[in-house]
Design a protein around this motif. Structure first.
Motif, PDB file in Angstrom:
ATOM      1  N   PRO A  80       0.794  -1.227   0.000  1.00  0.00           N
ATOM      2  CA  PRO A  80       0.000   0.000   0.000  1.00  0.00           C
ATOM      3  C   PRO A  80       0.833   1.287   0.000  1.00  0.00           C
ATOM      4  O   PRO A  80       0.471   2.256  -0.666  1.00  0.00           O
ATOM      5  CB  PRO A  80      -0.829  -0.103   1.287  1.00  0.00           C
ATOM      6  N   ALA A  81       1.950   1.302   0.708  1.00  0.00           N
ATOM      7  CA  ALA A  81       2.775   2.522   0.751  1.00  0.00           C
ATOM      8  C   ALA A  81       3.372   2.817  -0.624  1.00  0.00           C
ATOM      9  O   ALA A  81       3.393   3.976  -1.062  1.00  0.00           O
ATOM     10  CB  ALA A  81       3.878   2.381   1.793  1.00  0.00           C
ATOM     11  N   THR A  82       3.838   1.793  -1.312  1.00  0.00           N
ATOM     12  CA  THR A  82       4.393   1.986  -2.653  1.00  0.00           C
ATOM     13  C   THR A  82       3.299   2.429  -3.615  1.00  0.00           C
ATOM     14  O   THR A  82       3.502   3.333  -4.430  1.00  0.00           O
ATOM     15  CB  THR A  82       5.060   0.694  -3.158  1.00  0.00           C
ATOM     16  N   VAL A  83       2.133   1.821  -3.517  1.00  0.00           N
ATOM     17  CA  VAL A  83       1.001   2.203  -4.363  1.00  0.00           C
ATOM     18  C   VAL A  83       0.662   3.680  -4.138  1.00  0.00           C
ATOM     19  O   VAL A  83       0.474   4.436  -5.096  1.00  0.00           O
ATOM     20  CB  VAL A  83      -0.229   1.302  -4.091  1.00  0.00           C
ATOM     21  N   ASP A  84       0.617   4.109  -2.897  1.00  0.00           N
ATOM     22  CA  ASP A  84       0.298   5.513  -2.597  1.00  0.00           C
ATOM     23  C   ASP A  84       1.329   6.473  -3.170  1.00  0.00           C
ATOM     24  O   ASP A  84       0.973   7.556  -3.638  1.00  0.00           O
ATOM     25  CB  ASP A  84       0.150   5.728  -1.090  1.00  0.00           C
TER      26      ASP A  84
END
Length: 94
Positions: A80-84
């Motif tokens: 999720p952090a990379t996606v954000d």
């Protein structure tokens, strides 16, 4: 001597501020289409290097096109952090 250093520092700060205000350092770039981009282009995304770029291509070839940024979490190593971090830099046309 001290006055000369202050003038040099002031000039440096001034020139840096001109660079920031002219948009030289912050450029608008077109989003990368993750459904058609090659590995080299995908590797430019934040948090994506060559091996994750290859994994994105393998995932889309195996399981079909990505429809949203959240779909990129299907790829091992992308959370999720990379996606954000890359949400505003990706597109999903086929």
């Amino acid at each position: 001597m001290t006055m000369t250093l202050k003038k040099i520092f002031a000039a440096l700060l001034f020139s840096m501020s001109l660079g920031f205000s002219s948009g030289v350092l912050a450029q608008d770039v077109a989003p990368i289409n993750v459904n058609t981009a090659d590995a080299e282009l995908l590797a430019e995304l934040p948090g994506i290097g060559p091996s994750r770029a290859d994994a994105i291509i393998e995932e889309r070839e195996t399981n079909g096109a990505f429809e949203s940024a959240d779909d990129l979490a299907r790829v091992s190593g992308i959370g999720p952090a990379t996606v954000d971090r890359m949400r505003d830099q990706v597109a999903f046309e086929e």
